[in-house]
Design a protein around this motif. Structure first.
Motif, PDB file in Angstrom:
ATOM      1  N   VAL A  63      -2.326   9.927  16.643  1.00  0.00           N
ATOM      2  CA  VAL A  63      -1.927  10.787  15.658  1.00  0.00           C
ATOM      3  C   VAL A  63      -0.817  10.499  14.813  1.00  0.00           C
ATOM      4  O   VAL A  63      -0.598  10.248  13.650  1.00  0.00           O
ATOM      5  CB  VAL A  63      -1.732  12.395  15.975  1.00  0.00           C
ATOM      6  N   SER A  64       0.452  10.173  15.525  1.00  0.00           N
ATOM      7  CA  SER A  64       1.608   9.486  14.825  1.00  0.00           C
ATOM      8  C   SER A  64       1.469   8.265  14.323  1.00  0.00           C
ATOM      9  O   SER A  64       1.932   8.079  12.975  1.00  0.00           O
ATOM     10  CB  SER A  64       2.524   9.417  16.143  1.00  0.00           C
TER      11      SER A  64
ATOM     12  N   GLU B 149       0.817   4.294  -0.492  1.00  0.00           N
ATOM     13  CA  GLU B 149       1.943   3.263  -1.388  1.00  0.00           C
ATOM     14  C   GLU B 149       1.305   1.893  -1.592  1.00  0.00           C
ATOM     15  O   GLU B 149       1.629   1.761  -2.679  1.00  0.00           O
ATOM     16  CB  GLU B 149       3.055   3.000   0.005  1.00  0.00           C
ATOM     17  N   GLY B 150       0.301   1.607  -0.765  1.00  0.00           N
ATOM     18  CA  GLY B 150      -0.471   0.474  -1.239  1.00  0.00           C
ATOM     19  C   GLY B 150      -1.176   0.640  -2.445  1.00  0.00           C
ATOM     20  O   GLY B 150      -1.384  -0.364  -3.169  1.00  0.00           O
ATOM     21  N   SER B 151      -1.963   1.751  -2.498  1.00  0.00           N
ATOM     22  CA  SER B 151      -2.559   2.148  -3.501  1.00  0.00           C
ATOM     23  C   SER B 151      -2.169   2.268  -4.733  1.00  0.00           C
ATOM     24  O   SER B 151      -2.348   1.815  -6.065  1.00  0.00           O
ATOM     25  CB  SER B 151      -3.506   3.375  -3.295  1.00  0.00           C
ATOM     26  N   MET B 152      -0.679   2.828  -4.711  1.00  0.00           N
ATOM     27  CA  MET B 152       0.207   3.037  -5.929  1.00  0.00           C
ATOM     28  C   MET B 152       0.589   1.659  -6.395  1.00  0.00           C
ATOM     29  O   MET B 152       0.658   1.235  -7.604  1.00  0.00           O
ATOM     30  CB  MET B 152       1.190   3.703  -5.601  1.00  0.00           C
TER      31      MET B 152
ATOM     32  N   VAL C 132       4.012  -6.934   1.324  1.00  0.00           N
ATOM     33  CA  VAL C 132       5.034  -6.178   2.099  1.00  0.00           C
ATOM     34  C   VAL C 132       4.344  -5.274   2.971  1.00  0.00           C
ATOM     35  O   VAL C 132       4.318  -5.090   4.188  1.00  0.00           O
ATOM     36  CB  VAL C 132       5.959  -5.679   1.363  1.00  0.00           C
ATOM     37  N   ILE C 133       3.370  -4.339   2.310  1.00  0.00           N
ATOM     38  CA  ILE C 133       2.911  -3.279   2.822  1.00  0.00           C
ATOM     39  C   ILE C 133       1.816  -3.627   3.785  1.00  0.00           C
ATOM     40  O   ILE C 133       1.619  -3.185   5.079  1.00  0.00           O
ATOM     41  CB  ILE C 133       2.216  -2.092   1.903  1.00  0.00           C
ATOM     42  N   ARG C 134       1.078  -4.503   3.468  1.00  0.00           N
ATOM     43  CA  ARG C 134      -0.001  -5.161   4.473  1.00  0.00           C
ATOM     44  C   ARG C 134       0.823  -5.902   5.699  1.00  0.00           C
ATOM     45  O   ARG C 134       0.092  -5.784   6.783  1.00  0.00           O
ATOM     46  CB  ARG C 134      -0.884  -6.344   3.815  1.00  0.00           C
ATOM     47  N   ASN C 135       1.667  -6.261   5.590  1.00  0.00           N
ATOM     48  CA  ASN C 135       2.565  -6.993   6.789  1.00  0.00           C
ATOM     49  C   ASN C 135       2.964  -6.025   7.686  1.00  0.00           C
ATOM     50  O   ASN C 135       2.886  -5.957   8.776  1.00  0.00           O
ATOM     51  CB  ASN C 135       3.744  -7.865   6.303  1.00  0.00           C
TER      52      ASN C 135
ATOM     53  N   LYS D 223       0.281   5.022   8.825  1.00  0.00           N
ATOM     54  CA  LYS D 223      -0.713   4.266   8.311  1.00  0.00           C
ATOM     55  C   LYS D 223      -1.361   4.861   6.946  1.00  0.00           C
ATOM     56  O   LYS D 223      -1.432   4.292   5.854  1.00  0.00           O
ATOM     57  CB  LYS D 223      -1.959   3.989   9.049  1.00  0.00           C
ATOM     58  N   GLN D 224      -1.310   6.260   7.200  1.00  0.00           N
ATOM     59  CA  GLN D 224      -1.932   6.997   5.814  1.00  0.00           C
ATOM     60  C   GLN D 224      -0.562   6.759   4.624  1.00  0.00           C
ATOM     61  O   GLN D 224      -0.993   6.862   3.516  1.00  0.00           O
ATOM     62  CB  GLN D 224      -2.223   8.300   5.973  1.00  0.00           C
ATOM     63  N   LYS D 225       0.356   6.881   4.893  1.00  0.00           N
ATOM     64  CA  LYS D 225       1.620   6.920   4.302  1.00  0.00           C
ATOM     65  C   LYS D 225       1.611   5.334   3.736  1.00  0.00           C
ATOM     66  O   LYS D 225       2.097   5.301   2.413  1.00  0.00           O
ATOM     67  CB  LYS D 225       2.755   7.370   4.957  1.00  0.00           C
TER      68      LYS D 225
END
Length: 380
Positions: free
Chosen positions: A126-127, A138-141, A153-156, A132-134
């Motif tokens: 869950v944690s 951010e990646g979608s934006m 950066v987000i992928r890394n 990952k959802q956050k």
């Protein structure tokens, strides 16, 4: 007299042990309405929820008195008209559940070492998923704004989380070779392809024999064998190798082979599905590339991982996304033989092949795909 007392004491001890070994589920809930149906379920051989028993909430309480289990197994509590569920491990003792209407996943479960161990694993999942959802948001934006450096950066960061998850969960399995929950953890690692087949085999062989031979252990062994086959297939579908040939049904029901669909110069083999959001987001880019370079020798054959009951959604997605090229699918989702031949474990997945059928690039998306096609075929 002494002999009688000894027999009586032994009998009382046996009765006491029998009670302690009785599998029961006793639940309380402060906010679920009286009369609400509560379903005790298990996962069947087709990975679907099957009902084991049903009870109702009375005066804020509910209970089940199932048959004793020969070995621990995963069970699920679901509530009528409520989203989510509660996962517990069946053990031959009394398990108490404090169920919370608005957040069933935070419900408290007490009873047995297996449930204590499962809570450690569940809380970890869950944690990690929240992190990952956050990152996904951010990646979608970042993708929408065209910030490619932020996306990288987000992928890394996402990969770092996955690696940390893997290390923690491998350690849990290694430290608990005799507990059923280790089979669940290892099954999740294999099912999500976070772990390689050789490492999965090593850990599986370290588990107690009883766990290996239990139903879920046998299924895990089969999953590891499938993973090994997928890794072998993926190795064959690497850059520099000849793309495995295949034949599959078209939307009209005829058979089409890769050889028949190949372009004069280059061909993109595109694995996707109507339900796959990243695939649908990438489709406009693929359409633009096809429209720009088709006349110069580019063809595309898309292999859908849709299900048989979703055929209409597949056809509608093709039309709505204006994918005016070749399409095939066995409508078997992840069991699609073409996807398995290529070792596809995530979509979208693409293979760019030349006129001889040699794979020259893999998984080109967005600007990278446009740049590569411009390099190969020039400006239109």
């Amino acid at each position: 007299m002494n002999k009688f007392c000894l027999v009586l004491a032994t009998a009382l001890l046996l009765i006491s042990c029998s009670k302690e070994a009785d599998f029961k589920i006793v639940g309380t809930t402060p906010d679920i309405k009286n009369g609400t149906n509560v379903f005790l379920q298990k996962i069947d051989e087709n990975n679907r929820l099957a009902n084991v028993d049903t009870t109702v909430v009375k005066e804020g309480k509910f209970s089940f008195d199932p048959d004793q289990v020969t070995s621990p197994e995963m069970l699920i509590l679901s509530f009528e008209n409520l989203q989510g569920n509660i996962i517990l491990i069946a053990e031959n003792l009394e398990i108490t559940v404090d169920a919370y209407k608005d957040s069933l996943y935070t419900s408290k479960i007490k009873g047995g070492a297996e449930n204590d161990f499962f809570k450690v694993y569940y809380d970890d999942v869950v944690s990690s998923n929240k992190e990952k959802q956050k990152l996904q948001q951010e990646g979608s934006m970042a993708m929408q704004s065209g910030d490619t450096s932020k996306v990288a950066v987000i992928r890394n960061e996402f990969e770092a989380i996955n690696n940390a998850d893997k290390r923690r969960r491998l350690k849990l399995v290694e430290e608990h070779p005799g507990e059923f929950v280790s089979v669940i953890i290892l099954s999740d690692l294999v099912g999500t392809r976070i772990i390689e087949a050789t490492e999965a085999e090593r850990l599986f062989n370290s588990l107690d024999k009883g766990l290996q031979e239990a139903d879920k252990g046998v299924k895990l062994s089969e999953m590891i064998a499938q993973l090994k086959a997928a890794e072998t297939a993926a190795a064959q579908a690497e850059v520099g190798n000849k793309a495995p040939d295949f034949t599959a049904p078209t939307p009209e029901g005829s058979q089409l082979s890769l050889t028949e669909a190949m372009g004069k110069k280059y061909t993109i083999i595109d694995f996707w599905a109507s339900w796959c959001k990243p695939c649908r987001e990438e489709n406009p880019n693929v359409v633009a590339v096809y429209n720009k370079y088709h006349e110069k020798g580019l063809n595309i054959i898309s292999v859908s991982l849709d299900r048989a009951e979703a055929k209409e959604k597949w056809l509608t997605a093709i039309e709505n996304d204006q994918m005016d090229w070749y399409h095939v699918s066995n409508l078997m989702e992840w069991q699609d033989p073409v996807a398995r031949k290529y070792g596809v474990s995530a979509i979208p997945a693409t293979y760019l092949i030349d006129e001889n059928g040699i794979i020259i690039e893999k998984n080109l998306r967005g600007e990278a795909l446009q740049t590569k096609m411009q390099e190969l075929l020039g400006e239109s």
